[in-house]
Design an enzyme around this catalytic site. Structure first.
Site, PDB file in Angstrom:
ATOM      1  N   HIS A  33     -18.165 -55.361 -27.490  1.00 36.12           N
ATOM      2  CA  HIS A  33     -18.413 -55.284 -28.928  1.00 36.12           C
ATOM      3  C   HIS A  33     -19.908 -55.277 -29.224  1.00 36.12           C
ATOM      4  O   HIS A  33     -20.696 -55.932 -28.549  1.00 36.12           O
ATOM      5  CB  HIS A  33     -17.712 -56.432 -29.648  1.00 36.12           C
ATOM      6  CG  HIS A  33     -16.239 -56.196 -29.722  1.00 36.12           C
ATOM      7  ND1 HIS A  33     -15.316 -57.205 -29.782  1.00 36.12           N
ATOM      8  CD2 HIS A  33     -15.543 -55.030 -29.732  1.00 36.12           C
ATOM      9  CE1 HIS A  33     -14.107 -56.665 -29.818  1.00 36.12           C
ATOM     10  NE2 HIS A  33     -14.211 -55.356 -29.788  1.00 36.12           N
ATOM     11  N   CYS A  60     -25.353 -48.638 -26.941  1.00 37.45           N
ATOM     12  CA  CYS A  60     -24.026 -48.403 -26.348  1.00 37.45           C
ATOM     13  C   CYS A  60     -23.967 -47.047 -25.653  1.00 37.45           C
ATOM     14  O   CYS A  60     -23.294 -46.881 -24.637  1.00 37.45           O
ATOM     15  CB  CYS A  60     -22.943 -48.504 -27.417  1.00 37.45           C
ATOM     16  SG  CYS A  60     -22.721 -50.186 -28.036  1.00 37.45           S
ATOM     17  N   HIS A  89     -13.099 -46.447 -30.156  1.00 34.10           N
ATOM     18  CA  HIS A  89     -13.455 -47.848 -29.892  1.00 34.10           C
ATOM     19  C   HIS A  89     -12.706 -48.385 -28.667  1.00 34.10           C
ATOM     20  O   HIS A  89     -13.322 -48.934 -27.739  1.00 34.10           O
ATOM     21  CB  HIS A  89     -13.114 -48.687 -31.132  1.00 34.10           C
ATOM     22  CG  HIS A  89     -13.379 -50.150 -30.974  1.00 34.10           C
ATOM     23  ND1 HIS A  89     -14.559 -50.733 -31.377  1.00 34.10           N
ATOM     24  CD2 HIS A  89     -12.630 -51.146 -30.436  1.00 34.10           C
ATOM     25  CE1 HIS A  89     -14.517 -52.035 -31.090  1.00 34.10           C
ATOM     26  NE2 HIS A  89     -13.353 -52.311 -30.521  1.00 34.10           N
ATOM     27  N   GLU A  90     -11.396 -48.217 -28.651  1.00 29.16           N
ATOM     28  CA  GLU A  90     -10.609 -48.775 -27.536  1.00 29.16           C
ATOM     29  C   GLU A  90     -10.923 -48.043 -26.234  1.00 29.16           C
ATOM     30  O   GLU A  90     -11.020 -48.678 -25.186  1.00 29.16           O
ATOM     31  CB  GLU A  90      -9.106 -48.727 -27.844  1.00 29.16           C
ATOM     32  CG  GLU A  90      -8.666 -49.564 -29.048  1.00 29.16           C
ATOM     33  CD  GLU A  90      -9.058 -51.053 -28.966  1.00 29.16           C
ATOM     34  OE1 GLU A  90      -9.360 -51.553 -27.875  1.00 29.16           O
ATOM     35  OE2 GLU A  90      -9.070 -51.701 -30.029  1.00 29.16           O
ATOM     36  N   HIS A 125     -13.978 -49.448 -24.674  1.00 34.43           N
ATOM     37  CA  HIS A 125     -13.746 -50.642 -23.846  1.00 34.43           C
ATOM     38  C   HIS A 125     -13.319 -50.262 -22.431  1.00 34.43           C
ATOM     39  O   HIS A 125     -13.727 -50.894 -21.470  1.00 34.43           O
ATOM     40  CB  HIS A 125     -12.652 -51.514 -24.463  1.00 34.43           C
ATOM     41  CG  HIS A 125     -13.089 -52.321 -25.652  1.00 34.43           C
ATOM     42  ND1 HIS A 125     -14.255 -53.049 -25.674  1.00 34.43           N
ATOM     43  CD2 HIS A 125     -12.489 -52.533 -26.859  1.00 34.43           C
ATOM     44  CE1 HIS A 125     -14.357 -53.672 -26.847  1.00 34.43           C
ATOM     45  NE2 HIS A 125     -13.306 -53.365 -27.587  1.00 34.43           N
TER      46      HIS A 125
END
Ligand SMILES: [Zn+2]
Ligand SMILES: [Zn+2]
Length: 187
Positions: free
Chosen positions: A147, A175, A137-138, A141
């Site tokens: 998100h 995504c 997840h990080e 980014h």
């Protein structure tokens, strides 16, 4: 074309901090490598993180660690992921599982809140899975992903461990397209 020497190949650096199990770090490295298509390299970039300690909160200000990490990234680092064991915060939140520089070089996760007694939906391996999910997840980014409303997507924002357990390490189709564009741009 002359092939680039091995050491010049771009990698995702995983920088562990604290007494973390090497099999956990390797697990995260494998999952990260599979998701983003870069090889990973384990290298501790930070000797200490006391500079980020907020003594009244008894937590570590993750943004400060990120700034330091980004400055320490070696030339061949496409991204740097730090994994630590201390409790992280940013001023507007009680705590964070991790933080990232959006579209930047550095991100960090902590095992502190992921290592919880809450029984997992996904079985006994949940601790490692939670950490891998938050790492992905990080890192997402840092590859410019924001998100995602899809609760099963790796870029879904999780407030609780139950949220973490409900999502996957995978990205949704939307995504995935954004990530592929970003990976192409970087190559
Ligand atoms: Zn996030
Ligand atoms: Zn998504």
């Amino acid at each position: 074309m002359i092939p680039a020497p091995e050491h010049s190949e771009k990698r995702i650096i995983i920088s562990p901090h604290g007494d973390l199990d090497s099999s956990l770090i390797n697990h995260v490295g494998n999952r990260v490598s599979g998701r983003f298509g870069y090889r990973t390299e384990v290298r501790s970039l930070l000797k200490e993180i006391d500079f980020a300690l907020d003594s009244s909160r008894k937590q570590y200000y993750s943004t400060k660690i990120l700034e330091r990490l980004a400055g320490l990234a070696p030339v061949h680092a496409v991204k740097v992921l730090s994994i630590c064991e201390v409790d992280l915060f940013i001023p507007i939140l009680t705590y964070v599982y991790g933080e990232a520089q959006l579209g930047g070089k550095a991100c960090i996760i902590s095992t502190f809140r992921l290592n919880d007694e809450l029984p997992a939906i996904n079985g006994q391996d949940s601790y490692r899975q939670r950490i891998a999910k938050e790492a992905i997840h990080e890192l997402g980014h840092t590859f410019n992903l924001r998100h995602c409303p899809d609760r099963s997507c790796g870029m879904h924002y999780c407030r609780t461990l139950r949220d973490v357990d409900s999502k996957s390490e995978e990205f949704c189709r939307y995504c995935r397209v954004l990530l592929d564009d970003e990976l192409k741009r970087l190559s």
